[in-house]
Design a protein around this motif. Structure first.
Motif, PDB file in Angstrom:
ATOM      1  N   ASN A  17       0.875  -1.177   0.000  1.00 48.98           N
ATOM      2  CA  ASN A  17       0.000   0.000   0.000  1.00 48.98           C
ATOM      3  C   ASN A  17       0.906   1.219   0.000  1.00 48.98           C
ATOM      4  O   ASN A  17       1.638   1.451   0.966  1.00 48.98           O
ATOM      5  N   GLU A  18       0.907   1.972  -1.089  1.00 48.95           N
ATOM      6  CA  GLU A  18       1.825   3.091  -1.252  1.00 48.95           C
ATOM      7  C   GLU A  18       1.149   4.209  -2.047  1.00 48.95           C
ATOM      8  O   GLU A  18       1.306   4.283  -3.267  1.00 48.95           O
ATOM      9  N   PRO A  19       0.375   5.048  -1.344  1.00 47.01           N
ATOM     10  CA  PRO A  19      -0.304   6.156  -2.030  1.00 47.01           C
ATOM     11  C   PRO A  19       0.690   7.077  -2.730  1.00 47.01           C
ATOM     12  O   PRO A  19       1.891   7.036  -2.466  1.00 47.01           O
ATOM     13  N   ILE A  20       0.167   7.901  -3.613  1.00 47.89           N
ATOM     14  CA  ILE A  20       1.004   8.709  -4.513  1.00 47.89           C
ATOM     15  C   ILE A  20       1.106  10.150  -4.024  1.00 47.89           C
ATOM     16  O   ILE A  20       0.135  10.729  -3.535  1.00 47.89           O
ATOM     17  N   ALA A  21       2.309  10.725  -4.156  1.00 47.65           N
ATOM     18  CA  ALA A  21       2.573  12.097  -3.704  1.00 47.65           C
ATOM     19  C   ALA A  21       3.486  12.799  -4.700  1.00 47.65           C
ATOM     20  O   ALA A  21       3.972  12.204  -5.671  1.00 47.65           O
ATOM     21  N   ILE A  22       3.729  14.070  -4.431  1.00 51.41           N
ATOM     22  CA  ILE A  22       4.661  14.886  -5.224  1.00 51.41           C
ATOM     23  C   ILE A  22       5.996  14.928  -4.487  1.00 51.41           C
ATOM     24  O   ILE A  22       6.026  15.049  -3.257  1.00 51.41           O
ATOM     25  N   ALA A  23       7.093  14.838  -5.224  1.00 54.81           N
ATOM     26  CA  ALA A  23       8.415  14.803  -4.607  1.00 54.81           C
ATOM     27  C   ALA A  23       9.247  16.020  -4.991  1.00 54.81           C
ATOM     28  O   ALA A  23       9.196  16.491  -6.135  1.00 54.81           O
ATOM     29  N   ALA A  24      10.021  16.514  -4.021  1.00 58.81           N
ATOM     30  CA  ALA A  24      11.034  17.543  -4.263  1.00 58.81           C
ATOM     31  C   ALA A  24      12.315  17.088  -3.578  1.00 58.81           C
ATOM     32  O   ALA A  24      12.313  16.115  -2.823  1.00 58.81           O
ATOM     33  N   LYS A  25      13.422  17.776  -3.857  1.00 59.52           N
ATOM     34  CA  LYS A  25      14.663  17.419  -3.168  1.00 59.52           C
ATOM     35  C   LYS A  25      14.474  17.642  -1.673  1.00 59.52           C
ATOM     36  O   LYS A  25      13.669  18.477  -1.246  1.00 59.52           O
ATOM     37  N   LYS A  26      15.185  16.897  -0.879  1.00 59.47           N
ATOM     38  CA  LYS A  26      14.969  16.851   0.572  1.00 59.47           C
ATOM     39  C   LYS A  26      14.982  18.237   1.207  1.00 59.47           C
ATOM     40  O   LYS A  26      14.222  18.507   2.151  1.00 59.47           O
ATOM     41  N   SER A  27      15.817  19.142   0.712  1.00 62.06           N
ATOM     42  CA  SER A  27      15.966  20.457   1.323  1.00 62.06           C
ATOM     43  C   SER A  27      14.871  21.449   0.935  1.00 62.06           C
ATOM     44  O   SER A  27      14.742  22.509   1.552  1.00 62.06           O
ATOM     45  N   ASN A  28      14.065  21.106  -0.069  1.00 62.02           N
ATOM     46  CA  ASN A  28      13.090  22.079  -0.579  1.00 62.02           C
ATOM     47  C   ASN A  28      11.725  21.925   0.095  1.00 62.02           C
ATOM     48  O   ASN A  28      10.678  21.834  -0.562  1.00 62.02           O
TER      49      ASN A  28
END
Length: 280
Positions: A224-235
């Motif tokens: 079970n792995e819903p979907i999200a938006i990703a940015a670099k860790k610092s942002n």
């Protein structure tokens, strides 16, 4: 005259401040805390062979899919233009770190590893890993039945990671074929070159619903792995603003509208946030 000029300039300045104060998310998106690759533009990285999430429309030659419409809606809500950068999925997170784009909006499944290495938005779509088999072939109904089979995945995805785990940690022996894109994986299944495809629920359902004579969903909820938006860790500042826009779009019913149009159902509500990894 000088006094009148000073007053006029002062009033103009105050009016300008009032205009900017009323811009809402646009001000936040352009604040000094939010880092954008290109000023005034939300630059989005994606891999465009993953229908119905992101793909090239054969009729128009344009990018289409849920994530494309979502990215445009988020950018509009933030008062930004939007620009898309296509990249192989196996390189998509390296592109974030190299500042080639601001965010990855490309069916990014949330798991514990990605929570540690990326800045992730609130989830916006329910998702799980499933097995798709050929309608007229052997239907794989459990992880153990992968043994001795040819299994196709898109390289770099959580399906790829899950299958490698089954091989290395659970001792299952099967031929894992890591393909560059999902289109190639389903063509391989249709032609009989592989026995099944492991992929995201939304993608699996798309192929099953559009090609019911060729494919069947034979096993579901491997994860079970819903979907999200990703940015670099610092942002994290950018992700905070994106979350505001996501909430606005959810509250207005926009995300539900896009989901029903593309999936025939609303996958943006009642999302199960309890992650289930392939090793659990």
């Amino acid at each position: 005259m000088k006094l009148k000029k000073v007053m006029a300039v002062t009033m103009a300045a105050l009016m300008s401040l009032a205009v900017f104060a009323g811009c809402g998310n646009k001000d936040n998106a352009n604040s000094s805390e939010v880092k954008l690759v290109k000023e005034g533009t939300l630059t989005v990285g994606l891999e465009a062979s993953y229908p119905p999430m992101e793909y090239i429309d054969e009729k128009t030659g344009e990018l289409a899919g849920f994530d494309i419409e979502l990215a445009k809606a988020i950018a509009k809500d933030m008062g930004l233009e939007v620009e898309f950068v296509q990249v192989g999925f196996d390189a998509i997170f390296a592109g974030l770190d190299a500042d080639k784009y601001d965010v990855a909006i490309s069916a990014i499944s949330v798991n514990k590893d990605r929570q540690e290495t990326l800045a992730l938005s609130d989830t916006y779509l329910a998702n799980q890993q499933v097995v798709i088999s050929a309608k007229d072939g052997k239907q794989i109904k459990s992880v153990k039945e992968l043994s001795g089979k040819k299994v196709a995945v898109q390289v770099g995805t959580t399906a790829d990671e899950a299958c490698q785990y089954y091989q290395e940690k659970e001792g299952l022996e099967f031929d894992l074929q890591q393909l560059d894109d999902m289109t190639a994986a389903f063509l391989a299944l249709k032609s009989g070159n592989v026995d099944c495809v492991v992929t995201d629920l939304v993608v699996g359902d798309y192929y099953v619903n559009n090609f019911p004579k060729d494919y069947v969903k034979s096993c579901d909820k491997l994860t079970n792995e819903p979907i999200a938006i990703a940015a670099k860790k610092s942002n994290t500042a950018l992700i905070a603003e994106i979350n505001k826009s996501l909430k606005s779009l959810i509250d207005s019913g926009k995300t539900s509208e896009i989901s029903k149009k593309l999936f025939g159902e609303d996958l943006t509500k009642n999302i199960d946030a309890n992650l289930k990894n392939y090793d659990e």
